[in-house]
Design an enzyme around this catalytic site. Structure first.
Site, short mmCIF file in Angstrom:
data_model
loop_
_atom_site.label_atom_id
_atom_site.label_comp_id
_atom_site.label_asym_id
_atom_site.label_seq_id
_atom_site.Cartn_x
_atom_site.Cartn_y
_atom_site.Cartn_z
N ASN A 11 12.15 102.82 8.84
CA ASN A 11 13.05 103.12 7.61
C ASN A 11 12.90 102.03 6.74
O ASN A 11 13.07 100.95 6.61
CB ASN A 11 14.61 103.06 8.38
CG ASN A 11 15.75 103.23 7.46
OD1 ASN A 11 15.42 103.30 6.06
ND2 ASN A 11 17.06 102.82 7.67
N TRP A 12 12.19 102.60 5.51
CA TRP A 12 12.12 101.81 4.47
C TRP A 12 13.06 101.47 3.86
O TRP A 12 12.98 100.51 2.62
CB TRP A 12 10.94 102.46 3.42
CG TRP A 12 9.80 102.59 4.21
CD1 TRP A 12 9.25 102.33 5.48
CD2 TRP A 12 8.53 103.49 3.78
NE1 TRP A 12 7.78 102.79 5.74
CE2 TRP A 12 7.46 103.36 4.70
CE3 TRP A 12 8.31 104.01 2.51
CZ2 TRP A 12 6.28 104.14 4.60
CZ3 TRP A 12 6.96 104.75 2.18
CH2 TRP A 12 5.95 104.62 3.32
N LYS A 13 14.39 102.03 3.74
CA LYS A 13 15.58 101.77 3.06
C LYS A 13 15.47 101.72 1.59
O LYS A 13 14.45 102.59 1.18
CB LYS A 13 16.08 100.20 3.76
CG LYS A 13 16.26 100.26 5.19
CD LYS A 13 17.17 99.14 5.67
CE LYS A 13 17.22 99.37 7.00
NZ LYS A 13 18.07 98.33 7.67
N HIS A 95 23.30 106.48 9.62
CA HIS A 95 22.83 104.98 9.71
C HIS A 95 24.12 103.95 9.59
O HIS A 95 24.78 104.27 8.66
CB HIS A 95 21.59 104.42 8.74
CG HIS A 95 21.08 103.43 9.04
ND1 HIS A 95 21.62 102.10 8.34
CD2 HIS A 95 19.87 102.97 9.80
CE1 HIS A 95 20.71 101.14 8.69
NE2 HIS A 95 19.73 101.81 9.42
N GLU A 166 21.43 101.36 17.43
CA GLU A 166 21.30 100.09 16.18
C GLU A 166 22.46 99.34 16.31
O GLU A 166 23.27 99.68 15.60
CB GLU A 166 21.11 100.74 15.16
CG GLU A 166 19.77 101.59 14.99
CD GLU A 166 19.19 101.50 13.57
OE1 GLU A 166 18.17 101.18 13.52
OE2 GLU A 166 19.81 102.06 12.48
N SER A 212 16.11 94.44 14.33
CA SER A 212 15.22 93.50 14.22
C SER A 212 14.00 93.70 15.21
O SER A 212 13.59 92.83 16.00
CB SER A 212 15.98 92.16 14.28
OG SER A 212 16.96 92.12 13.51
N GLY A 233 13.34 98.76 10.67
CA GLY A 233 13.46 98.37 9.19
C GLY A 233 12.38 97.41 8.60
O GLY A 233 11.37 97.92 8.10
N GLY A 234 12.87 96.31 8.37
CA GLY A 234 11.79 95.14 7.70
C GLY A 234 10.34 95.25 8.25
O GLY A 234 9.51 95.40 7.35
P1 13P Z 1 15.76 95.98 10.73
O1 13P Z 1 14.50 96.49 11.53
O2 13P Z 1 15.41 95.24 9.38
O3 13P Z 1 16.64 94.87 11.39
O4 13P Z 1 16.48 97.30 10.41
C1 13P Z 1 16.82 98.02 11.28
C2 13P Z 1 17.10 99.39 10.93
O5 13P Z 1 18.32 99.36 10.31
C3 13P Z 1 16.48 100.49 11.06
O6 13P Z 1 17.07 101.70 10.60
#
Ligand code: 13P
Length: 254
Positions: A11-13, A95, A166, A212, A233-234
């Site tokens: 998820n590149w947000k 999300h 999540e 995370s 995410g990150g």
């Molecule tokens: P992180 O991996 O940055 O904690 O984000 C998780 C997330 O929200 C994936 O959708």
């Protein structure tokens, strides 16, 4: 027990730009090709979807959200059918950055799920408790309520559904749920699916963990029978880290 194909989402947000998103899509496509035992999907910002879809290779592409409406005067929104047209096969629904960040309710998310299913998208439905809810001992109630409110009443194909657990307190914080806590939450997800549908349905749906996930902790999480992959995410923005995470998920089927 039905065999479940691991699923890893990136998820590149609201990150990257056109050139960097295409480069990351190419790198991720190479990892997906090297680990065909796992399904790998990237979720780029809307505007980069066509460029990423052109470079996706063996990986899937999904939208980070879709409108609850079909079409019309909804400024700034993107419909499920538009996502399909742009090259998506998946979509994130609910999300936490939309549930909690933007106040989207289970009723709204249920409508979004309807639009996604009508358009032929595979939904990745996200659920998870806040820190206050966990500390109040309500984590499992929250998971059950969100699942019932979002999925209830929908005719779903287990093979085309992914549930992402999540916990809100683990997202972007560097604080990962322990493998034990995540596995316990995943059992609650499956029990709720069994109540809503049936045991076979519950055993067939992929339930993945997000919050995370990184190159160091992925293997321990994915070693648990209950955890079919991750929503990242990150760490999905760093090609080498995401490659390690994809490899850890693919090892589940070896
Ligand atoms: P992180 O991996 O940055 O904690 O984000 C998780 C997330 O929200 C994936 O959708």
């Amino acid at each position: 027990m039905p065999k479940r194909t691991p699923f890893v989402g990136g998820n590149w947000k609201m990150n990257l730009d056109g050139a960097r998103s295409r480069a990351l899509a190419e790198a991720t496509a190479a990892h997906a090709a090297a680990h065909r035992g796992a399904e790998v999907c990237v979720f780029p910002p809307f505007v980069y979807i066509p460029g990423v879809a052109a470079a996706r290779g063996a990986s899937l592409v999904g939208g980070q959200d879709c409108s609850a409406e079909k079409e019309g005067a909804f400024t700034g929104q993107v419909s499920a059918a538009m996502l399909v047209d742009a090259g998506c096969s998946q979509v994130l629904i609910g999300h936490s950055e939309r549930r909690h960040g933007l106040g989207e309710t289970d009723a709204v998310l249920s409508k979004k799920l309807s639009r996604a299913l009508e358009a032929g998208l595979c939904p990745v439905v996200c659920v998870g408790e806040t820190l206050a809810e966990r500390e109040a001992g309500r984590a499992h109630d929250v998971i059950r309520t969100q699942l019932r409110g979002t999925l209830g009443g929908h005719a779903l194909d287990a093979a085309r559904l992914v549930i992402a657990y999540e916990p809100v307190w683990a997202i972007g914080t560097g604080r990962t749920a322990s493998a034990d806590d995540a596995a316990e939450a995943h059992r609650t997800v499956r029990q709720t699916l069994a109540d809503l549908y049936d045991v076979r349905f519950a055993e067939s749906v992929r339930v993945i963990y997000g919050g995370s996930v990184n190159a160091k902790n992925a293997a321990e999480l994915f070693a648990r029978e209950e955890i079919d992959g991750g929503l990242v995410g990150g760490a999905s923005l760093v090609a080498a880290d995401f490659a390690t995470i994809v490899a850890a998920a693919a090892r589940r089927v070896q």
